[in-house]
Design a protein around this motif. Structure first.
Motif, PDB file in Angstrom:
ATOM      1  N   GLU A 116      -1.646  72.108 -18.814  1.00  0.00           N
ATOM      2  CA  GLU A 116      -1.920  73.525 -19.052  1.00  0.00           C
ATOM      3  C   GLU A 116      -0.958  74.025 -20.125  1.00  0.00           C
ATOM      4  O   GLU A 116       0.151  73.522 -20.249  1.00  0.00           O
ATOM      5  N   THR A 117      -1.369  75.036 -20.863  1.00  0.00           N
ATOM      6  CA  THR A 117      -0.445  75.697 -21.790  1.00  0.00           C
ATOM      7  C   THR A 117      -0.289  77.150 -21.329  1.00  0.00           C
ATOM      8  O   THR A 117      -0.934  77.574 -20.363  1.00  0.00           O
ATOM      9  N   ALA A 118       0.533  77.906 -22.060  1.00  0.00           N
ATOM     10  CA  ALA A 118       0.720  79.320 -21.714  1.00  0.00           C
ATOM     11  C   ALA A 118      -0.532  80.147 -22.065  1.00  0.00           C
ATOM     12  O   ALA A 118      -0.634  81.299 -21.664  1.00  0.00           O
ATOM     13  N   VAL A 119      -1.444  79.551 -22.797  1.00  0.00           N
ATOM     14  CA  VAL A 119      -2.681  80.253 -23.163  1.00  0.00           C
ATOM     15  C   VAL A 119      -3.741  79.952 -22.101  1.00  0.00           C
ATOM     16  O   VAL A 119      -4.123  78.792 -21.928  1.00  0.00           O
ATOM     17  N   PRO A 120      -4.218  80.963 -21.364  1.00  0.00           N
ATOM     18  CA  PRO A 120      -5.230  80.693 -20.342  1.00  0.00           C
ATOM     19  C   PRO A 120      -6.472  80.036 -20.963  1.00  0.00           C
ATOM     20  O   PRO A 120      -6.953  80.478 -22.001  1.00  0.00           O
ATOM     21  N   GLY A 121      -6.936  78.967 -20.320  1.00  0.00           N
ATOM     22  CA  GLY A 121      -8.134  78.286 -20.823  1.00  0.00           C
ATOM     23  C   GLY A 121      -7.846  77.194 -21.840  1.00  0.00           C
ATOM     24  O   GLY A 121      -8.758  76.484 -22.251  1.00  0.00           O
ATOM     25  N   LEU A 122      -6.572  77.067 -22.222  1.00  0.00           N
ATOM     26  CA  LEU A 122      -6.228  76.042 -23.226  1.00  0.00           C
ATOM     27  C   LEU A 122      -5.344  74.960 -22.622  1.00  0.00           C
ATOM     28  O   LEU A 122      -4.278  75.235 -22.076  1.00  0.00           O
ATOM     29  N   MET A 123      -5.824  73.719 -22.709  1.00  0.00           N
ATOM     30  CA  MET A 123      -5.022  72.569 -22.269  1.00  0.00           C
ATOM     31  C   MET A 123      -4.729  71.688 -23.475  1.00  0.00           C
ATOM     32  O   MET A 123      -5.408  71.776 -24.502  1.00  0.00           O
ATOM     33  N   ILE A 124      -3.705  70.844 -23.320  1.00  0.00           N
ATOM     34  CA  ILE A 124      -3.390  69.903 -24.415  1.00  0.00           C
ATOM     35  C   ILE A 124      -2.990  68.548 -23.847  1.00  0.00           C
ATOM     36  O   ILE A 124      -2.279  68.474 -22.843  1.00  0.00           O
ATOM     37  N   ALA A 125      -3.504  67.502 -24.472  1.00  0.00           N
ATOM     38  CA  ALA A 125      -2.998  66.149 -24.221  1.00  0.00           C
ATOM     39  C   ALA A 125      -1.968  65.889 -25.317  1.00  0.00           C
ATOM     40  O   ALA A 125      -2.333  65.765 -26.488  1.00  0.00           O
ATOM     41  N   PRO A 126      -0.666  65.865 -24.961  1.00  0.00           N
ATOM     42  CA  PRO A 126       0.377  65.834 -25.988  1.00  0.00           C
ATOM     43  C   PRO A 126       0.568  64.455 -26.617  1.00  0.00           C
ATOM     44  O   PRO A 126       0.025  63.449 -26.130  1.00  0.00           O
ATOM     45  N   ALA A 127       1.353  64.457 -27.681  1.00  0.00           N
ATOM     46  CA  ALA A 127       1.682  63.202 -28.372  1.00  0.00           C
ATOM     47  C   ALA A 127       3.193  63.085 -28.533  1.00  0.00           C
ATOM     48  O   ALA A 127       3.904  64.091 -28.577  1.00  0.00           O
ATOM     49  N   THR A 128       3.654  61.845 -28.610  1.00  0.00           N
ATOM     50  CA  THR A 128       5.057  61.595 -28.984  1.00  0.00           C
ATOM     51  C   THR A 128       5.063  60.588 -30.125  1.00  0.00           C
ATOM     52  O   THR A 128       4.005  60.077 -30.517  1.00  0.00           O
ATOM     53  N   THR A 129       6.257  60.283 -30.618  1.00  0.00           N
ATOM     54  CA  THR A 129       6.369  59.355 -31.746  1.00  0.00           C
ATOM     55  C   THR A 129       5.866  57.952 -31.386  1.00  0.00           C
ATOM     56  O   THR A 129       5.565  57.166 -32.278  1.00  0.00           O
ATOM     57  N   ASP A 130       5.751  57.639 -30.080  1.00  0.00           N
ATOM     58  CA  ASP A 130       5.150  56.358 -29.654  1.00  0.00           C
ATOM     59  C   ASP A 130       3.844  56.092 -30.384  1.00  0.00           C
ATOM     60  O   ASP A 130       3.486  54.955 -30.670  1.00  0.00           O
ATOM     61  N   LEU A 131       3.128  57.190 -30.627  1.00  0.00           N
ATOM     62  CA  LEU A 131       1.781  57.068 -31.166  1.00  0.00           C
ATOM     63  C   LEU A 131       1.777  56.387 -32.538  1.00  0.00           C
ATOM     64  O   LEU A 131       0.768  55.816 -32.940  1.00  0.00           O
ATOM     65  N   SER A 132       2.920  56.419 -33.220  1.00  0.00           N
ATOM     66  CA  SER A 132       2.944  55.817 -34.559  1.00  0.00           C
ATOM     67  C   SER A 132       2.729  54.306 -34.499  1.00  0.00           C
ATOM     68  O   SER A 132       2.283  53.703 -35.471  1.00  0.00           O
ATOM     69  N   SER A 133       2.999  53.682 -33.351  1.00  0.00           N
ATOM     70  CA  SER A 133       2.752  52.236 -33.265  1.00  0.00           C
ATOM     71  C   SER A 133       1.355  51.926 -32.709  1.00  0.00           C
ATOM     72  O   SER A 133       0.917  50.774 -32.744  1.00  0.00           O
TER      73      SER A 133
END
Ligand code: ADP
Ligand code: MG
Length: 271
Positions: free
Chosen positions: A83-100
């Motif tokens: 969940e985010t602070a915006v009602p109705g908005l979710m996020i699948a986050p990323a980290t620098t791991d994704l670069s590999s």
């Protein structure tokens, strides 16, 4: 709750292999503007820099599971999305791991379908999503290809600067290749001019060139260069929450309206 099988979400990849053109800003603020219409929106952060995650207040030490796990380890989006602070908005986050992830996927025969198959399990989320917006990295690598294969359409932010149109033919070629191979239904949602400065001849020239070359693909709405837009991420907020009356906020509201109107017209045409 609408049936996600009958009403699958519209999946839009926000892509341009140039960095700093407004992909992340557009992802965050278009998503927020869509939630104001009562839409449920999921952002997939597919950039190892994780700017969309940070801009929405999900900081690196708080990103336990990420889009890396989705692409590499089949982690279900329901376990990764936050969940985010915006009602109705979710996020699948990323980290620098994704670069590999790009390299790790090369040996996988289903490498371009990883994200698409993850989206088939979206109905596990607690609410049915209306839109999925994918914030792509500044590259035409396997991450961006995964986004295009999973998407219904590609939205291209174009910075109103010299050389803006350079590189666009490469992007269009990639879209065509994805359409001819893995995803025949892929459309171009449109091209949106970002960081537009009305007082600047160059901005107007870029707009003219874009409209001459791309015609109706270019959205009527242009996003002005606006300091409130660039300040908002340091407060972990979309500009629509940070300063709803700013010109930047109003422009993103207009962009969302334009997209929603087009989708409604398409749906009416289809029935
Ligand atoms: P990308 O994701 O394509 O790399 P960003 O969305 O991160 O691009 O934008 C690059 C930089 O430009 C960021 O610092 C962002 O805050 C700033 N920026 C983006 N759009 C605007 C705008 N309309 N007005 C002012 N600054 C902007
Ligand atoms: Mg970005």
């Amino acid at each position: 709750m609408s049936d996600p099988q009958k009403h699958p979400p519209k999946v839009i990849a926000i892509a341009n292999q140039k960095g700093g053109v407004g992909k992340t800003t557009t992802t965050i603020n278009l998503a927020t503007a869509l939630t104001a219409h009562g839409k449920n929106v999921l952002i997939l952060d597919l950039d190892p820099q994780g700017n969309a995650s940070t801009g929405l207040g999900i900081f690196p030490d708080n990103r336990t599971r990420t889009t890396y796990d989705v692409l590499i380890d089949d982690a279900p989006l329901v376990d990764v999305s936050r969940e985010t602070a915006v009602p109705g908005l979710m996020i699948a986050p990323a980290t620098t791991d994704l670069s590999s992830a790009d390299m790790e996927l090369v040996s996988n025969s289903r490498r371009v379908f990883r994200l698409r198959s993850a989206l088939t399990r979206l109905h596990q989320l607690p609410v049915a999503m209306d839109y999925v917006l994918i914030d792509c990295p500044p590259s035409l690598n396997l991450l961006t290809i995964n986004a295009m294969v999973a998407a219904d359409s590609v939205l291209v932010p174009l910075q109103s600067e010299f050389f803006a149109l350079e590189g666009l033919s490469q992007l269009m070629l990639t879209i065509r290749q994805v359409r001819e191979t893995a995803n025949p239904k892929l459309r171009i949602e449109g091209v949106v001019l970002t960081m537009y400065d009305r007082r600047n001849n160059l901005s107007r020239q870029v707009e003219q060139d874009a409209r001459d070359t791309l015609g109706d693909l270019v959205f009527h709405t242009v996003i002005p260069r606006n300091v409130r837009v660039s300040e908002a991420p340091s407060f972990s907020m979309p500009v629509l929450k940070y300063d709803p009356n700013s010109l930047g906020s109003k422009a993103y509201v207009n962009l969302a309206d334009e997209i929603l109107n087009r989708h409604t017209l398409v749906e009416q045409g289809a029935t």
